[in-house]
Design a protein around this motif. Structure first.
Motif, PDB file in Angstrom:
ATOM      1  N   ALA A 104      11.970  11.618  -8.234  1.00  0.00           N
ATOM      2  CA  ALA A 104      10.761  10.969  -8.744  1.00  0.00           C
ATOM      3  C   ALA A 104      10.208  11.727  -9.936  1.00  0.00           C
ATOM      4  N   VAL A 105      10.143  13.039  -9.832  1.00  0.00           N
ATOM      5  CA  VAL A 105       9.591  13.853 -10.910  1.00  0.00           C
ATOM      6  C   VAL A 105      10.442  13.747 -12.170  1.00  0.00           C
ATOM      7  N   SER A 106      11.738  13.866 -12.030  1.00  0.00           N
ATOM      8  CA  SER A 106      12.604  13.835 -13.218  1.00  0.00           C
ATOM      9  C   SER A 106      12.602  12.460 -13.877  1.00  0.00           C
ATOM     10  N   GLU A 107      12.539  11.394 -13.073  1.00  0.00           N
ATOM     11  CA  GLU A 107      12.542  10.044 -13.646  1.00  0.00           C
ATOM     12  C   GLU A 107      11.212   9.700 -14.297  1.00  0.00           C
ATOM     13  N   PHE A 108      10.106  10.154 -13.699  1.00  0.00           N
ATOM     14  CA  PHE A 108       8.791   9.774 -14.209  1.00  0.00           C
ATOM     15  C   PHE A 108       8.342  10.638 -15.388  1.00  0.00           C
ATOM     16  N   ARG A 109       8.892  11.827 -15.518  1.00  0.00           N
ATOM     17  CA  ARG A 109       8.405  12.773 -16.523  1.00  0.00           C
ATOM     18  C   ARG A 109       8.337  12.188 -17.941  1.00  0.00           C
ATOM     19  N   PRO A 110       9.394  11.541 -18.462  1.00  0.00           N
ATOM     20  CA  PRO A 110       9.275  11.035 -19.842  1.00  0.00           C
ATOM     21  C   PRO A 110       8.200   9.967 -19.989  1.00  0.00           C
ATOM     22  N   TYR A 111       7.950   9.197 -18.933  1.00  0.00           N
ATOM     23  CA  TYR A 111       6.900   8.182 -18.995  1.00  0.00           C
ATOM     24  C   TYR A 111       5.524   8.853 -19.014  1.00  0.00           C
ATOM     25  N   PHE A 112       5.346   9.845 -18.172  1.00  0.00           N
ATOM     26  CA  PHE A 112       4.081  10.583 -18.154  1.00  0.00           C
ATOM     27  C   PHE A 112       3.841  11.270 -19.499  1.00  0.00           C
ATOM     28  N   ASP A 113       4.841  11.925 -20.026  1.00  0.00           N
ATOM     29  CA  ASP A 113       4.673  12.701 -21.254  1.00  0.00           C
ATOM     30  C   ASP A 113       4.264  11.831 -22.434  1.00  0.00           C
ATOM     31  N   ASN A 114       4.627  10.550 -22.409  1.00  0.00           N
ATOM     32  CA  ASN A 114       4.345   9.656 -23.537  1.00  0.00           C
ATOM     33  C   ASN A 114       3.326   8.571 -23.205  1.00  0.00           C
ATOM     34  N   ALA A 115       2.678   8.678 -22.045  1.00  0.00           N
ATOM     35  CA  ALA A 115       1.716   7.653 -21.637  1.00  0.00           C
ATOM     36  C   ALA A 115       0.544   7.588 -22.618  1.00  0.00           C
ATOM     37  N   PRO A 116       0.082   6.364 -22.985  1.00  0.00           N
ATOM     38  CA  PRO A 116      -1.012   6.261 -23.951  1.00  0.00           C
ATOM     39  C   PRO A 116      -2.333   6.826 -23.452  1.00  0.00           C
TER      40      PRO A 116
END
Length: 363
Positions: free
Chosen positions: A248-260
């Protein structure tokens, strides 16, 4: 207790491949999520209201009316309806109409919004945000409860012998949640009317949410609506789940890092430690969510944000499957077992109708 999802309707590129959905794709995806929410046994679908890119849900009643026609059980709500820049007369009429079309499966969350430029777009001044919220709701509250209204206020033209149509279904206005992240005046407003208070519970540490909900509960009791622990509280929160927490952490990380909304700031680890954002296994989401009760008390509605930050629709639908199959059944059981008998459930049209038939309306 009610469980559901809310969407802010952002159109965000997927950071893993750069693809950005069209507005049409995003709108139809939100409808798909609403239908999926009912399919997996959730109780509520709520849509935000935004009038600026990168968001698409500028007309919540249009979307919710369409969803109402394709569902039979789901409670349809907002997250939020802008009480500051919408005319109270139009809110009264639009949501009463939606209430009739949905057979009563409607409530709404009122808020000031978090986008400064929206105020002048609709002829208002952001510096008047709190006074607008207070005055506009005072009028909306009357429009739903009085057949003929005379009104004179600070922010709109007077009304003389005005009747809002259609009248609320069965003479029962939609239940109102007052949503706020940081404004004690809104908690006070919710308490004064005996309405619900919804704490978004995404960006701030638990101590802040605890103070806001505590203020609302204290003032709810002060105004004579019941005991403090009987006040109607809702919480928001964002989750992302996989069977293994590290996945979960590895998959969600790029989305979190670029969330508006919260990207390019604290790390995912820092944010999940300091706020209620939960990224991990279904059991971790269960444990974290059950822990909310320790600092806000027994509450009535939990909404999850699952489709933010460019997550592809397939992934979001998988999140709803996990919520419906593994998380919410456990949460229902555990919250119900811990809830004292005197703490009420979330209001519904049916329960409000019964109450209206037996208790005189005050305020």
């Amino acid at each position: 207790m009610q469980f559901g999802i809310f969407s802010v309707g952002d159109v965000t590129p997927d950071p893993t491949n750069g693809r950005e959905p069209t507005e049409h794709e995003r709108i139809t995806a939100m409808v798909t999520l609403a239908l999926k929410a009912e399919e997996v046994g959730l109780d509520v679908f709520a849509t935000g209201e935004h009038h600026n890119p990168p968001f698409v849900p500028s007309s919540p009643t249009t979307m919710l009316g369409y969803v109402a026609a394709r569902t039979s059980r789901l409670v349809l709500s907002t997250a939020t309806t802008l009480i500051t820049t919408n005319d109270p007369v139009k809110i009264a009429e639009d949501y009463a109409m939606l209430q009739h079309l949905a057979g009563g499966r409607v409530d709404l969350m009122l808020g000031r919004g978090n986008t400064g430029p929206v105020y002048p777009w609709f002829g208002q001044d952001i510096r008047m945000g709190i006074p607008l919220a207070i005055e506009n709701y005072a009028l909306l509250h009357r429009l739903w409860r009085e057949d003929v209204v005379d009104w004179e206020g600070r922010f709109r033209t007077p009304l003389q012998s005005f009747t809002s149509v259609p009248r609320p279904l069965d003479g029962v206005p939609p239940f109102v949640w007052h949503g706020s992240i940081r404004s004690p005046e809104i908690a006070e407003q919710a308490a004064y009317y005996g309405d619900g208070f919804f704490a978004n519970h995404i960006f701030w540490p638990k101590e802040h949410t605890q103070r806001m909900v505590g203020l609302y509960r204290q003032r709810f009791e002060h105004y004579g609506h019941g005991r403090a622990d009987q006040a109607i509280v809702g919480l928001g929160g964002q989750v992302f789940m996989r069977r293994r927490s590290q996945d979960a952490v590895s998959e969600f990380r790029p989305y979190f890092d670029n969330a508006p909304v919260y990207g390019h700031g604290p790390s995912l680890e820092e944010f999940t430690e300091q706020t209620p954002l939960t990224v991990g296994s279904p059991q971790q989401v269960i444990d974290r969510t059950l822990g909310f009760r320790e600092y806000v008390g027994d509450y009535q509605r939990q909404l999850f944000l699952v489709d933010h930050a460019g997550l592809p629709l397939k992934t979001v639908l998988e999140q709803l499957d996990i919520l419906g199959e593994e998380v919410v059944p456990v949460l229902r059981k555990e919250f119900a077992a811990a809830r004292p008998a005197h703490v009420p459930d979330a209001p519904t049209h049916a329960s409000l109708k019964v109450a209206a038939e037996t208790v005189p309306v005050s305020r």
